[in-house]
Write a protein that holds these residues in place. Sequence first.
Motif, mmCIF file in Angstrom:
data_model
loop_
_atom_site.group_PDB
_atom_site.id
_atom_site.type_symbol
_atom_site.label_atom_id
_atom_site.label_comp_id
_atom_site.label_asym_id
_atom_site.label_seq_id
_atom_site.Cartn_x
_atom_site.Cartn_y
_atom_site.Cartn_z
ATOM 1 N N LEU A 146 -72.101 26.301 -45.066
ATOM 2 C CA LEU A 146 -71.286 25.959 -44.480
ATOM 3 C C LEU A 146 -71.617 25.573 -42.777
ATOM 4 N N GLN A 147 -71.227 24.782 -42.247
ATOM 5 C CA GLN A 147 -72.063 23.121 -41.064
ATOM 6 C C GLN A 147 -70.670 23.100 -40.087
ATOM 7 N N VAL A 148 -71.189 23.477 -39.442
ATOM 8 C CA VAL A 148 -69.708 22.833 -37.499
ATOM 9 C C VAL A 148 -69.742 21.500 -38.169
ATOM 10 N N GLY A 149 -68.211 21.267 -37.490
ATOM 11 C CA GLY A 149 -67.941 19.584 -37.685
ATOM 12 C C GLY A 149 -67.649 18.818 -36.433
ATOM 13 N N PRO A 150 -66.817 17.647 -36.332
ATOM 14 C CA PRO A 150 -66.446 17.358 -34.952
ATOM 15 C C PRO A 150 -65.538 18.037 -34.651
ATOM 16 N N TYR A 151 -65.431 19.341 -34.913
ATOM 17 C CA TYR A 151 -63.990 20.043 -34.227
ATOM 18 C C TYR A 151 -63.246 20.397 -33.920
ATOM 19 N N HIS A 152 -62.128 20.768 -32.603
ATOM 20 C CA HIS A 152 -61.508 21.173 -31.627
ATOM 21 C C HIS A 152 -61.665 22.764 -32.297
ATOM 22 N N THR A 153 -60.849 23.692 -31.852
ATOM 23 C CA THR A 153 -60.825 24.865 -31.722
ATOM 24 C C THR A 153 -58.947 25.081 -32.311
ATOM 25 N N ASN A 154 -58.826 25.290 -33.513
ATOM 26 C CA ASN A 154 -57.574 25.919 -33.412
ATOM 27 C C ASN A 154 -57.364 27.127 -33.837
ATOM 28 N N THR A 155 -57.186 28.180 -32.934
ATOM 29 C CA THR A 155 -57.653 29.566 -33.582
ATOM 30 C C THR A 155 -55.558 29.621 -34.331
ATOM 31 N N TYR A 156 -55.033 29.155 -33.857
ATOM 32 C CA TYR A 156 -53.936 29.249 -34.372
ATOM 33 C C TYR A 156 -53.494 29.377 -35.916
ATOM 34 N N ALA A 157 -54.405 28.348 -36.178
ATOM 35 C CA ALA A 157 -54.249 27.939 -37.380
ATOM 36 C C ALA A 157 -55.251 28.522 -38.534
ATOM 37 N N GLY A 158 -56.144 29.777 -37.600
ATOM 38 C CA GLY A 158 -57.182 30.789 -38.681
ATOM 39 C C GLY A 158 -55.856 31.990 -38.805
ATOM 40 N N LEU A 159 -55.497 32.070 -37.767
ATOM 41 C CA LEU A 159 -54.542 33.338 -37.388
ATOM 42 C C LEU A 159 -53.568 33.638 -38.719
ATOM 43 N N GLU A 160 -52.670 31.962 -39.080
ATOM 44 C CA GLU A 160 -51.739 31.719 -39.994
ATOM 45 C C GLU A 160 -52.006 32.054 -41.220
ATOM 46 N N LEU A 161 -53.502 31.477 -41.138
ATOM 47 C CA LEU A 161 -53.887 31.486 -42.904
ATOM 48 C C LEU A 161 -53.724 32.018 -43.022
ATOM 49 N N ALA A 162 -54.747 33.584 -42.066
ATOM 50 C CA ALA A 162 -55.266 35.258 -42.817
ATOM 51 C C ALA A 162 -54.235 35.533 -42.592
#
Length: 366
Positions: A239-255
């Motif tokens: 696992l590595q980080v990427g050139p990403y912003h933080t979409n917490t909503y998407a993470g919670l929705e999937l979880a």
Amino acid sequence: MRGYGFSKFTPNQIPKGGFEELLKLFLELLNYTAGDAGEALAWLNELDKQYNLTNDEYGMGDFIDELKQKGYLNEDNQSGEIKITAKTEQSIRQSALEEIFGKLKKSGKGNHRSPQSGQGDEKNAERREFEFGDALDQIDMTQSIQNAQVNHGIGGDFMMTERDLEVEEMDYKTLTSTVLMIDISHSMILYGEDRITPAKKVAMALAELIRTKYPKDTLDIVVFGNDAWPITLQDLPYLQVGPYHTNTYAGLELATDMLRRRKTHNKQIFMITDGKPTCLKEGTKYYKNSIGLDRKVVNKTLNMAAQCKRLKIPITTFMIAKDPYLQQFVRKFTETNGGKAFYSSLNNLGEYIFEDYAKNRRKNVR
């Protein structure tokens, strides 16, 4: 003599040759190289030059050969590329578990205690009078006989009544389904601090803990940047980080979607993050704003936290950043969900997660 005397510090934990000692260091380096065996061996070789890890009897070449012989490395005959094996991936998880949680013995299934006592699975320290419906194996016969002697005397015929019986309370053991969310936005490696490696090690340790101590529990892992997606246990070392912003909503929705499919009654989300939500996905486009706390992004994230509360899914946030305005957002997020938040350093992140997982008492038996 008053005052302090200073001398050069010479670390005594540097391994001095031998396969087992070098293996520990190699596994640790793999965490920092995201599972790149070639890079980890290059780093190990440089450390050998600086600290003389090997000796005339056992060199770095011997160590690499032994890694291959014992099934830790595979080498592509055509390209010469060296990769770690499934055995190495498991060794990394075990190493993380030992480092963070200490050596844990395997135990039975469903080992989370609930607040409900009575006819359960495991004795606790509480005692009470016998009640109709209590199982016979709950009766503490030694204490009950003592009660009868105290209440009726020891002379003449022995007599015991229902009121003399003393029962050992029992705790129910429950099963838990957990989703661990890991922030892989670019800020996890910014500001000169590597935050992703400790988060990754904690995830591997938690996975190994559940596999050995709570084998009937489930753990799903979700990573989130601009989007969110599930990863497997085997993916963690890479696992590595990427050139990403933080979409917490998407993470919670999937979880939340993943937990809906679990049949257990006790469900929870652990979220490791260092920052605020900065991104939403709208159709095929991304709405991004890294400046301050964007009202649109924050409100939608808080709505998702409220939805989790309605579904009785508590969220425990492990915040590894110290900015006051970010911590203020986490407090609001936690209040909306009714969960918990820990503002932890990278050093004690694992201890916080272990304690919260092992001692979580917010469970209902139905």
